[in-house]
Design a protein around this motif. Structure first.
Motif, PDB file in Angstrom:
ATOM      1  N   GLY A 192      10.958  11.377  -0.912  1.00  6.66           N
ATOM      2  CA  GLY A 192       8.969  11.013  -1.034  1.00  6.66           C
ATOM      3  C   GLY A 192       8.439  10.138  -0.041  1.00  6.66           C
ATOM      4  O   GLY A 192       9.118   9.732   0.791  1.00  6.66           O
ATOM      5  N   ILE A 193       7.485   9.067  -0.405  1.00  6.94           N
ATOM      6  CA  ILE A 193       7.271   8.553   0.584  1.00  6.94           C
ATOM      7  C   ILE A 193       6.589   7.020  -0.838  1.00  6.94           C
ATOM      8  O   ILE A 193       5.656   7.410  -1.546  1.00  6.94           O
ATOM      9  N   ASN A 194       7.147   6.182  -0.919  1.00  9.44           N
ATOM     10  CA  ASN A 194       7.663   5.058  -2.016  1.00  9.44           C
ATOM     11  C   ASN A 194       6.477   4.403  -1.097  1.00  9.44           C
ATOM     12  O   ASN A 194       6.741   3.738   0.131  1.00  9.44           O
ATOM     13  N   PRO A 195       5.286   3.835  -2.139  1.00 12.75           N
ATOM     14  CA  PRO A 195       4.488   2.675  -1.519  1.00 12.75           C
ATOM     15  C   PRO A 195       4.583   1.651  -1.559  1.00 12.75           C
ATOM     16  O   PRO A 195       3.970   0.397  -0.576  1.00 12.75           O
ATOM     17  N   ALA A 196       6.018   0.742  -2.154  1.00  7.87           N
ATOM     18  CA  ALA A 196       5.840  -0.542  -2.224  1.00  7.87           C
ATOM     19  C   ALA A 196       6.542  -0.981  -0.761  1.00  7.87           C
ATOM     20  O   ALA A 196       6.335  -2.156  -0.277  1.00  7.87           O
ATOM     21  N   PHE A 197       7.377  -0.451  -0.308  1.00  5.23           N
ATOM     22  CA  PHE A 197       7.582  -1.285   1.591  1.00  5.23           C
ATOM     23  C   PHE A 197       6.399  -1.432   2.584  1.00  5.23           C
ATOM     24  O   PHE A 197       6.167  -2.055   2.875  1.00  5.23           O
ATOM     25  N   THR A 198       5.455   0.290   2.533  1.00  8.52           N
ATOM     26  CA  THR A 198       4.698  -0.611   2.878  1.00  8.52           C
ATOM     27  C   THR A 198       2.982  -1.940   2.360  1.00  8.52           C
ATOM     28  O   THR A 198       2.747  -2.527   2.680  1.00  8.52           O
ATOM     29  N   ILE A 199       3.555  -1.407   0.960  1.00  2.00           N
ATOM     30  CA  ILE A 199       2.774  -3.198   0.574  1.00  2.00           C
ATOM     31  C   ILE A 199       3.284  -4.063   0.818  1.00  2.00           C
ATOM     32  O   ILE A 199       2.767  -5.398   1.066  1.00  2.00           O
ATOM     33  N   ALA A 200       5.054  -4.286   0.074  1.00  2.00           N
ATOM     34  CA  ALA A 200       5.586  -5.426   1.081  1.00  2.00           C
ATOM     35  C   ALA A 200       5.006  -6.047   2.377  1.00  2.00           C
ATOM     36  O   ALA A 200       5.019  -7.160   2.849  1.00  2.00           O
ATOM     37  N   LYS A 201       4.738  -4.809   3.824  1.00  3.54           N
ATOM     38  CA  LYS A 201       4.390  -5.199   4.718  1.00  3.54           C
ATOM     39  C   LYS A 201       2.599  -5.607   4.798  1.00  3.54           C
ATOM     40  O   LYS A 201       2.459  -6.369   5.403  1.00  3.54           O
ATOM     41  N   VAL A 202       1.606  -4.973   3.984  1.00  6.79           N
ATOM     42  CA  VAL A 202       0.498  -5.531   3.857  1.00  6.79           C
ATOM     43  C   VAL A 202       0.446  -7.183   3.611  1.00  6.79           C
ATOM     44  O   VAL A 202      -0.206  -8.155   4.492  1.00  6.79           O
ATOM     45  N   ILE A 203       1.280  -7.579   2.982  1.00  2.00           N
ATOM     46  CA  ILE A 203       1.416  -8.628   2.215  1.00  2.00           C
ATOM     47  C   ILE A 203       2.456  -9.428   3.149  1.00  2.00           C
ATOM     48  O   ILE A 203       1.073 -10.581   3.457  1.00  2.00           O
ATOM     49  N   ALA A 204       3.262  -9.408   3.858  1.00  2.00           N
ATOM     50  CA  ALA A 204       3.195 -10.316   5.288  1.00  2.00           C
ATOM     51  C   ALA A 204       2.319  -9.747   5.234  1.00  2.00           C
ATOM     52  O   ALA A 204       2.340 -11.210   6.953  1.00  2.00           O
ATOM     53  N   GLU A 205       1.204  -9.172   6.364  1.00  2.00           N
ATOM     54  CA  GLU A 205       0.376  -9.194   7.084  1.00  2.00           C
ATOM     55  C   GLU A 205      -0.420  -9.903   7.293  1.00  2.00           C
ATOM     56  O   GLU A 205      -1.464 -11.488   7.282  1.00  2.00           O
ATOM     57  N   ILE A 206      -0.986 -10.086   5.310  1.00  2.00           N
ATOM     58  CA  ILE A 206      -2.066 -11.380   4.893  1.00  2.00           C
ATOM     59  C   ILE A 206      -1.202 -12.966   5.471  1.00  2.00           C
ATOM     60  O   ILE A 206      -2.243 -13.665   5.599  1.00  2.00           O
ATOM     61  N   GLU A 207       0.238 -12.922   4.486  1.00  2.00           N
ATOM     62  CA  GLU A 207       0.727 -14.616   4.859  1.00  2.00           C
ATOM     63  C   GLU A 207       0.506 -14.516   6.330  1.00  2.00           C
ATOM     64  O   GLU A 207       0.155 -15.858   7.133  1.00  2.00           O
TER      65      GLU A 207
END
Length: 370
Positions: A192-207
């Motif tokens: 599958g493609i779990n979006p959790a990892f992408t969301i985690a990367k987005v949060i890191a980018e926001i920081e």
């Protein structure tokens, strides 16, 4: 303010506190405020359906004042006999007090009978940023040359008026970022493609973005308000997720830049992961930018009635849809202190201090006659 008028408005405030209603659903509240004015004053009431205002007729152009009257989805846990009658709903920002103050001003204006025309605007839905937009039609119907409002505020000295020219409340908006991947069996997440990892990367980018002081000239903030991925199903690798943010800034242009950077990074990371991405916006608030001429008048009015007033050392981070009004005409929002150690706004312990009704009425009255 006459003591009998204060007691009447205090009783009204407690009644409003018992009957909180959420933004856009203030049916009982609006009706109760109109009934109060009809029972105790002779001002003309203009019912606009979504909102209403009252008019004290006099020489034009008019001076206008606003009170908001929506509540919040927050429990009320104050130890009083007038606590909220509805679980999960409470006047946790003081809008019951603002409305009681404006009703008190109507009483005072009819007592002192100023020469000038006065508009008393009662506004719904401040908490979502929608109310002031709805009320803009008042400018097409009435000749208004200046507009004022106040908000009670913890951390400020008790009964102290605080104000500053320029931006006093920040511009902000809510962003909802949606990520759609592909579910799979939890034993085969690679299928599958779990979006959790992408969301985690987005949060890191926001920081990274918000910590990079070279990107923005003035104040910006991004607050993560919700992260949701998948559901409570231990046999399934999640396929969908949402990230909700509140972004705020001193300048409108930097709010737009912050939004653009977050969305571009989210989109880029989603494409790389094979995830469908889209977003939408909610609860936009313009910056509240006080006019110098209105701040000067407020200062003079306070000095005239010996009301303590001070210059704020810096802006408030919170947002206020009142900013829409003073994009049309000169005006100013000011704050009246709840006390330095008073419970914070939007908490279960908060309750509007009744004595602030007197302060608000007296300052507004002084502005009318200044």
């Amino acid at each position: 303010m006459l003591q009998e008028h204060y007691e009447l408005c205090q009783s009204l405030r407690h009644e409003l506190h018992q009957h909180p209603e959420l933004s856009g659903k203030e049916v009982w509240t609006k009706a109760r405020l109109i009934r109060f004015l009809q029972d105790h004053t002779s001002v003309k009431i203009v019912d606009k359906g979504d909102y209403f205002y009252a008019i004290y007729h006099g020489k034009k152009p008019a001076i206008a004042f606003r009170a908001d009257y929506d509540a919040l989805p927050i429990d009320d846990k104050i130890p009083t006999d007038y606590r909220s009658q509805f679980d999960g709903l409470g006047h946790k920002c003081g809008h019951d007090g603002h409305s009681a103050t404006l009703c008190g001003l109507v009483l005072e204006v009819e007592r002192i009978k100023p020469e000038r025309e006065v508009i008393f605007l009662f506004q719904p839905a401040e908490e979502t940023g929608e109310g002031a937009k709805i009320c803009q039609s008042v400018f097409n119907e009435q000749d208004i040359s200046e507009f004022y409002a106040y908000h009670n505020y913890p951390t400020e000295p008790y009964k102290m008026v605080s104000v500053m020219p320029g931006t006093i409340c920040l511009t902000s908006k809510g962003l909802s970022l949606y990520f759609e991947g592909k579910t799979s069996h939890a034993s085969q997440p690679e299928a599958g493609i779990n979006p959790a990892f992408t969301i985690a990367k987005v949060i890191a980018e926001i920081e990274r973005i918000t910590n990079d002081t070279s990107l923005f000239e003035k104040f910006v903030r991004c607050t993560i308000v919700e992260v949701s991925v998948g559901e409570k199903a231990f046999g399934v690798s999640a396929g969908k997720g949402v990230l909700r943010l509140t972004i705020r800034a001193y300048e409108e242009s930097e709010l737009a830049l912050l939004e653009q950077m977050i969305v571009e990074h989210a989109n880029k990371l989603s494409i790389a992961a094979g995830i469908k991405f889209h977003y939408d916006e909610q609860d936009y608030f313009p910056a509240t930018v006080n006019h110098q001429v209105a701040v000067d008048k407020l200062w003079q009015a306070c000095e005239k009635i010996n009301q303590p007033i001070r210059a704020l050392p810096e802006f408030f981070r919170s947002s206020e849809d009142y900013g829409y009004y003073i994009q049309k005409v000169p005006g100013a929002m000011f704050f009246i202190g709840d006390g330095e150690d008073y419970p914070k706004l939007h908490t279960v312990e908060f309750d509007f201090p009744d004595e602030l009704i007197k302060v608000g009425v007296d300052v507004f009255s002084a502005l009318i006659t200044a």
